[in-house]
Design an enzyme around this catalytic site. Structure first.
Site, PDB file in Angstrom:
ATOM      1  N   CYS A   2     -26.276 -65.724 -71.827  1.00 15.36           N
ATOM      2  CA  CYS A   2     -27.210 -64.846 -72.533  1.00 15.36           C
ATOM      3  C   CYS A   2     -27.933 -65.596 -73.654  1.00 15.36           C
ATOM      4  O   CYS A   2     -27.359 -66.485 -74.287  1.00 15.36           O
ATOM      5  CB  CYS A   2     -26.473 -63.680 -73.173  1.00 15.36           C
ATOM      6  SG  CYS A   2     -25.393 -62.802 -72.065  1.00 15.36           S
ATOM      7  N   ARG A  27     -30.963 -71.241 -69.743  1.00 11.77           N
ATOM      8  CA  ARG A  27     -29.538 -70.949 -69.859  1.00 11.77           C
ATOM      9  C   ARG A  27     -29.010 -70.138 -68.688  1.00 11.77           C
ATOM     10  O   ARG A  27     -27.798 -70.069 -68.484  1.00 11.77           O
ATOM     11  CB  ARG A  27     -29.276 -70.163 -71.160  1.00 11.77           C
ATOM     12  CG  ARG A  27     -29.632 -70.935 -72.395  1.00 11.77           C
ATOM     13  CD  ARG A  27     -29.799 -70.010 -73.581  1.00 11.77           C
ATOM     14  NE  ARG A  27     -28.549 -69.515 -74.087  1.00 11.77           N
ATOM     15  CZ  ARG A  27     -27.887 -70.006 -75.121  1.00 11.77           C
ATOM     16  NH1 ARG A  27     -28.384 -71.037 -75.769  1.00 11.77           N
ATOM     17  NH2 ARG A  27     -26.764 -69.490 -75.527  1.00 11.77           N
ATOM     18  N   TRP A  74     -26.807 -62.495 -68.933  1.00 11.46           N
ATOM     19  CA  TRP A  74     -26.052 -62.995 -67.773  1.00 11.46           C
ATOM     20  C   TRP A  74     -24.877 -62.036 -67.615  1.00 11.46           C
ATOM     21  O   TRP A  74     -24.003 -61.974 -68.481  1.00 11.46           O
ATOM     22  CB  TRP A  74     -25.584 -64.427 -68.045  1.00 11.46           C
ATOM     23  CG  TRP A  74     -24.920 -65.073 -66.875  1.00 11.46           C
ATOM     24  CD1 TRP A  74     -25.535 -65.610 -65.771  1.00 11.46           C
ATOM     25  CD2 TRP A  74     -23.511 -65.296 -66.695  1.00 11.46           C
ATOM     26  NE1 TRP A  74     -24.584 -66.134 -64.920  1.00 11.46           N
ATOM     27  CE2 TRP A  74     -23.345 -65.954 -65.459  1.00 11.46           C
ATOM     28  CE3 TRP A  74     -22.382 -64.998 -67.444  1.00 11.46           C
ATOM     29  CZ2 TRP A  74     -22.091 -66.321 -64.958  1.00 11.46           C
ATOM     30  CZ3 TRP A  74     -21.136 -65.369 -66.949  1.00 11.46           C
ATOM     31  CH2 TRP A  74     -21.001 -66.026 -65.723  1.00 11.46           C
ATOM     32  N   ASN A  98     -24.204 -61.526 -76.891  1.00  8.06           N
ATOM     33  CA  ASN A  98     -23.821 -62.607 -75.986  1.00  8.06           C
ATOM     34  C   ASN A  98     -22.313 -62.750 -76.105  1.00  8.06           C
ATOM     35  O   ASN A  98     -21.793 -62.812 -77.210  1.00  8.06           O
ATOM     36  CB  ASN A  98     -24.522 -63.904 -76.438  1.00  8.06           C
ATOM     37  CG  ASN A  98     -24.065 -65.120 -75.652  1.00  8.06           C
ATOM     38  OD1 ASN A  98     -23.399 -64.982 -74.623  1.00  8.06           O
ATOM     39  ND2 ASN A  98     -24.423 -66.297 -76.136  1.00  8.06           N
ATOM     40  N   GLY A  99     -21.610 -62.787 -74.974  1.00 10.12           N
ATOM     41  CA  GLY A  99     -20.158 -62.967 -75.028  1.00 10.12           C
ATOM     42  C   GLY A  99     -19.429 -61.771 -74.457  1.00 10.12           C
ATOM     43  O   GLY A  99     -20.020 -60.962 -73.729  1.00 10.12           O
ATOM     44  N   GLU A 479     -17.863 -83.618 -56.853  1.00  9.30           N
ATOM     45  CA  GLU A 479     -19.135 -83.322 -57.512  1.00  9.30           C
ATOM     46  C   GLU A 479     -20.240 -83.079 -56.475  1.00  9.30           C
ATOM     47  O   GLU A 479     -21.076 -82.183 -56.634  1.00  9.30           O
ATOM     48  CB  GLU A 479     -19.502 -84.481 -58.458  1.00  9.30           C
ATOM     49  CG  GLU A 479     -20.913 -84.485 -59.014  1.00  9.30           C
ATOM     50  CD  GLU A 479     -21.270 -83.266 -59.872  1.00  9.30           C
ATOM     51  OE1 GLU A 479     -20.402 -82.408 -60.099  1.00  9.30           O
ATOM     52  OE2 GLU A 479     -22.441 -83.164 -60.265  1.00  9.30           O
ATOM     53  N   LYS A 483     -22.432 -79.681 -56.214  1.00  9.13           N
ATOM     54  CA  LYS A 483     -23.902 -79.644 -56.276  1.00  9.13           C
ATOM     55  C   LYS A 483     -24.450 -78.846 -55.094  1.00  9.13           C
ATOM     56  O   LYS A 483     -25.332 -78.006 -55.247  1.00  9.13           O
ATOM     57  CB  LYS A 483     -24.506 -81.060 -56.235  1.00  9.13           C
ATOM     58  CG  LYS A 483     -24.396 -81.872 -57.482  1.00  9.13           C
ATOM     59  CD  LYS A 483     -25.326 -81.460 -58.607  1.00  9.13           C
ATOM     60  CE  LYS A 483     -24.692 -80.455 -59.519  1.00  9.13           C
ATOM     61  NZ  LYS A 483     -23.800 -80.911 -60.526  1.00  9.13           N
ATOM     62  N   GLU A 486     -23.708 -75.094 -55.458  1.00  7.27           N
ATOM     63  CA  GLU A 486     -24.456 -74.445 -56.541  1.00  7.27           C
ATOM     64  C   GLU A 486     -25.881 -74.084 -56.162  1.00  7.27           C
ATOM     65  O   GLU A 486     -26.349 -73.016 -56.483  1.00  7.27           O
ATOM     66  CB  GLU A 486     -24.541 -75.383 -57.759  1.00  7.27           C
ATOM     67  CG  GLU A 486     -23.315 -75.446 -58.599  1.00  7.27           C
ATOM     68  CD  GLU A 486     -23.571 -76.219 -59.889  1.00  7.27           C
ATOM     69  OE1 GLU A 486     -23.851 -77.433 -59.807  1.00  7.27           O
ATOM     70  OE2 GLU A 486     -23.488 -75.623 -60.966  1.00  7.27           O
ATOM     71  N   HIS A 502      -3.802 -84.063 -43.994  1.00 10.00           N
ATOM     72  CA  HIS A 502      -2.746 -83.145 -44.439  1.00 10.00           C
ATOM     73  C   HIS A 502      -3.188 -81.687 -44.388  1.00 10.00           C
ATOM     74  O   HIS A 502      -2.563 -80.831 -44.998  1.00 10.00           O
ATOM     75  CB  HIS A 502      -2.289 -83.527 -45.855  1.00 10.00           C
ATOM     76  CG  HIS A 502      -1.726 -84.914 -45.918  1.00 10.00           C
ATOM     77  ND1 HIS A 502      -0.529 -85.252 -45.327  1.00 10.00           N
ATOM     78  CD2 HIS A 502      -2.213 -86.058 -46.446  1.00 10.00           C
ATOM     79  CE1 HIS A 502      -0.292 -86.544 -45.508  1.00 10.00           C
ATOM     80  NE2 HIS A 502      -1.310 -87.058 -46.190  1.00 10.00           N
ATOM     81  N   LYS A 602     -26.462 -71.819 -67.366  1.00  8.39           N
ATOM     82  CA  LYS A 602     -26.448 -73.227 -67.765  1.00  8.39           C
ATOM     83  C   LYS A 602     -25.267 -73.513 -68.676  1.00  8.39           C
ATOM     84  O   LYS A 602     -24.601 -74.526 -68.550  1.00  8.39           O
ATOM     85  CB  LYS A 602     -27.769 -73.565 -68.469  1.00  8.39           C
ATOM     86  CG  LYS A 602     -27.890 -75.013 -68.923  1.00  8.39           C
ATOM     87  CD  LYS A 602     -27.955 -75.943 -67.736  1.00  8.39           C
ATOM     88  CE  LYS A 602     -27.929 -77.409 -68.106  1.00  8.39           C
ATOM     89  NZ  LYS A 602     -27.472 -78.240 -66.969  1.00  8.39           N
TER      90      LYS A 602
HETATM   91  C1  AGP Z   1     -22.778 -78.193 -63.184  1.00  9.15           C
HETATM   92  O1  AGP Z   1     -23.744 -78.400 -62.215  1.00  9.15           O
HETATM   93  C2  AGP Z   1     -22.513 -76.817 -63.536  1.00  9.15           C
HETATM   94  N1  AGP Z   1     -23.622 -75.990 -63.680  1.00  9.15           N
HETATM   95  C3  AGP Z   1     -21.284 -76.502 -64.354  1.00  9.15           C
HETATM   96  O2  AGP Z   1     -20.182 -76.806 -63.551  1.00  9.15           O
HETATM   97  C4  AGP Z   1     -21.119 -77.213 -65.717  1.00  9.15           C
HETATM   98  O3  AGP Z   1     -20.891 -78.568 -65.527  1.00  9.15           O
HETATM   99  C5  AGP Z   1     -19.954 -76.558 -66.471  1.00  9.15           C
HETATM  100  O4  AGP Z   1     -20.246 -75.200 -66.688  1.00  9.15           O
HETATM  101  C6  AGP Z   1     -19.644 -77.240 -67.770  1.00  9.15           C
HETATM  102  O5  AGP Z   1     -20.710 -77.143 -68.662  1.00  9.15           O
HETATM  103  P1  AGP Z   1     -20.796 -78.052 -69.947  1.00  9.15           P
HETATM  104  O6  AGP Z   1     -20.844 -79.458 -69.463  1.00  9.15           O
HETATM  105  O7  AGP Z   1     -22.035 -77.612 -70.645  1.00  9.15           O
HETATM  106  O8  AGP Z   1     -19.540 -77.794 -70.739  1.00  9.15           O
END
Ligand code: AGP
Length: 607
Positions: A2, A27, A74, A98-99, A479, A483, A486, A502, A602
């Site tokens: 948010c 964000r 959000w 926010n929160g 990773e 990606k 996401e 395994h 974000k």
């Molecule tokens: C990465 O592509 C993500 N959007 C997410 O996993 C991100 O890395 C994670 O939320 C941690 O965020 P930060 O690095 O701002 O703490």
């Protein structure tokens, strides 16, 4: 996550509030709204989805008034509908939040028992009712807020408008960031410095528990004991110019291509190439006394930490524990006083990581932070601050922040190894030399963009995709899978190549692309054996390797992507590029919202 913007102004604020929300768009959010005070009435417009929808509402039915608050939401409690969107209006007040208010249920029950009616499914509205109840009972705005704040449990930032006080916003912070901005005959409130950047560079960050009374001609800040306090006013340095995409189609694409430059920029702060030395700003932190490192992070930053574990244990021979931040506190980790706890974060505001940092601090750990936003909460709470110089990362999927984190972490591993007497000057110079080669090697990897774009269609129809790697390429496989998930919404998992047999190998059939990250080197043969096991079961392999690796094992693969031959230390920085590009091009072909993928934020400022 948010975003909050507020203006106590001297002219109409709706358009500027909207512009402030635009600057917070990166964000991630799923609804938005604005509320102003117009001739003694609270007026608001709200919309589901993107800000364009809110713009249409405002165009059809403009808002007037010189004081207002705005919000991008959000969703946490309640779906992203108009009725759940902020600002909420409860009688004489309006608020944004926010929160999460963790104790919203008993508070809501209490308010319902008194006959109060709720219009949304949000935890936020509970706060609205609590404050409105006080104001309706005759309390002054300040007294109402001071009375309600101690009742709230959770992490939050809030901003409140009072219908009968057109020259006032009250903001409060507990666990989520909030900034006040000082203007000329106007004052501001924002989730971060970026929100208020075009109007002022003079800002103050609220501390935990602070609340601020913002009027046109002054701002007063109170601490959690309701004592009037001074918070330092700093120059934010945040650019008021919107971050542009340039010739790129998406921010993520731009950020992938910026990597050689920002990694080089970041390295400049951590290595002295002519002296062949790594040089961290350790201050009075004695790295030679570090006998254990505890790394904590989330998501992509966690994978950077996993790679750092390989490096720190290899070079410095110091044991490393690593946790995802959301698990760290709750598993009651055993932390010896004086240990080094290392937190990695792009935003520096991730609630799980920040809470873990504070837990580690309470357990007498020394706190090192690798962070991209130098004004963030984590940066401000670090003993050893190790900034990445990636610049603003707008795409929700992290790319350039990740490779810059790796650059810092490699230098940290080397610095620790030197402090522990594990590195000769020649070894150190060799490490510095390899790190210096990374930007050019990443450029060479980027040269394969067209090729990756033209093979992306092979992955688009897949329902599941597997990524395999060994050593530091195992976290890279994780990773790569993250990606793809996401931004393309294709289910993907990363595995240590040797783990396939395994269990996960049961998933293999000719509909499952398997992306193998395997630079030639000591572990190559073993990875190739695992690849053959996949191939024998009909798996379709995309091999990402160097010329030598492809010559040896490329035959029979569905596709190969050739990387430059690099030293194993910098392979993760280089191999990050093709996995990012592959995810990007698959997402583009699928037509998803690359920069703001569904359901994601974000910076995740809720636990
Ligand atoms: C990465 O592509 C993500 N959007 C997410 O996993 C991100 O890395 C994670 O939320 C941690 O965020 P930060 O690095 O701002 O703490």
């Amino acid at each position: 996550m948010c975003g909050i913007v507020g203006i106590v102004g001297n002219r109409d604020v709706a358009q500027r509030l909207y512009d402030g929300l635009k600057r917070l768009e990166y964000r991630g959010y799923d609804s938005a709204g604005i509320c102003t005070i117009d001739h003694g009435k609270l007026e608001r417009r709200r919309a589901e989805g993107k800000l364009d929808n809110l713009a249409r509402e405002l165009a059809q039915d403009p808002l007037h008034g010189t004081t207002g608050i705005a919000h991008t939401r959000w969703a946490t409690h309640g779906a992203p509908t108009v009725s759940n969107a902020h600002p909420h209006i409860v009688g004489p007040i309006s608020l944004v939040h926010n929160g999460i208010i963790e104790n919203f249920k008993p508070l809501r029950d209490e308010l319902i028992a008194e006959g109060r009616k709720f219009e949304s499914e949000t935890d936020t509205e509970v706060v609205g009712h609590l404050i409105a109840r006080e104001v309706e009972g005759g309390a002054a705005p300040q007294d109402a807020v001071a009375k309600v704040l101690p009742r709230l449990i959770g992490a939050f930032a809030i901003a409140i408008l009072f219908r009968d006080h057109p020259d006032l916003i009250i903001g409060a912070r507990m666990g989520a960031p909030l900034t006040v901005g000082y203007g000329e005959d106007e004052n501001y409130l924002g989730s971060d410095a970026l929100a208020v950047a075009p109007w002022t560079q003079k800002i103050a960050y609220l501390d935990e528990g602070d609340w601020a009374v913002i009027r046109r001609d002054r701002i007063e800040i109170f601490d959690r004991e309701n004592r009037l306090v001074e918070r330092e006013i700093v120059e934010s340095g945040a650019s008021s110019a919107p971050v542009e995409k340039g010739n790129y189609r998406h921010y993520m694409q731009k950020e992938i291509f910026e990597q050689p430059i920002v990694v080089a920029q970041t390295l400049q702060s951590y290595v002295r190439p002519f002296e062949g030395e790594v040089a961290l700003p350790v201050g009075d932190l004695d790295l030679s006394s570090v006998n254990r490192v505890t790394i904590v992070a989330c998501g992509t930053s966690f994978y950077a930490g996993l790679i750092a574990k390989y490096w720190i244990e290899h070079f410095a021979r110091v044991p490393v524990d690593i946790d995802v931040a959301s698990e760290f506190r709750y598993r009651e980790p055993v932390l010896e006083a004086g240990g080094l706890a290392l937190f990695i974060s792009q935003s520096g505001e991730t609630a799980d990581t920040l809470a873990a940092l504070r837990h580690a601090r309470a357990e007498q750990q020394r706190i090192a932070v690798v962070v991209n936003v130098p004004t963030s909460s984590m940066a401000r709470e670090a003993d050893l601050l190790l900034p990445t110089h990636a610049g603003p990362e707008i795409g929700v999927a992290s790319t350039k922040a990740f490779t810059c984190q790796l650059a810092v972490l490699a230098a940290l591993a080397a610095n620790l190894a030197r402090a522990k007497g594990r590195l000769t000057p020649d070894d150190e110079a060799a490490i510095v030399g390899h790190l210096q080669e990374a930007p050019a090697a990443m450029n060479a990897a980027l040269d394969h963009d067209d090729e990756i774009a033209s093979m992306a269609h092979l992955v688009v129809p897949a329902r599941d995709v597997l990524y395999l790697g060994r050593g530091p390429e195992y976290p890279m496989a994780l990773e790569g899978a993250l990606k793809l998930k996401e931004i393309s919404y294709i289910h993907a998992e990363g595995y240590a190549a040797g783990e396939m047999k395994h269990g996960p190998i049961a998933l293999i059939d000719d509909n499952v692309p398997v992306i193998v990250l395997a630079p030639s080197g000591p572990l190559f043969e073993k990875t190739v054996s695992n690849m053959q096991e996949v191939r024998a079961r009909g798996g379709k392999i995309v091999l990402i390797s160097d010329a030598k690796g492809i010559a040896e094992a490329g035959e029979g693969c569905m596709a190969t992507i050739e990387m430059p031959q690099v030293h194993p230390l910098i392979a993760p920085l280089v191999y990050a590029v093709p996995v990012q590009l592959l995810a990007y091009h698959v997402a583009v072909l699928k037509g998803t919202d690359v920069d703001q993928p569904r359901n994601l934020a974000k910076s995740v400022t809720v636990e």
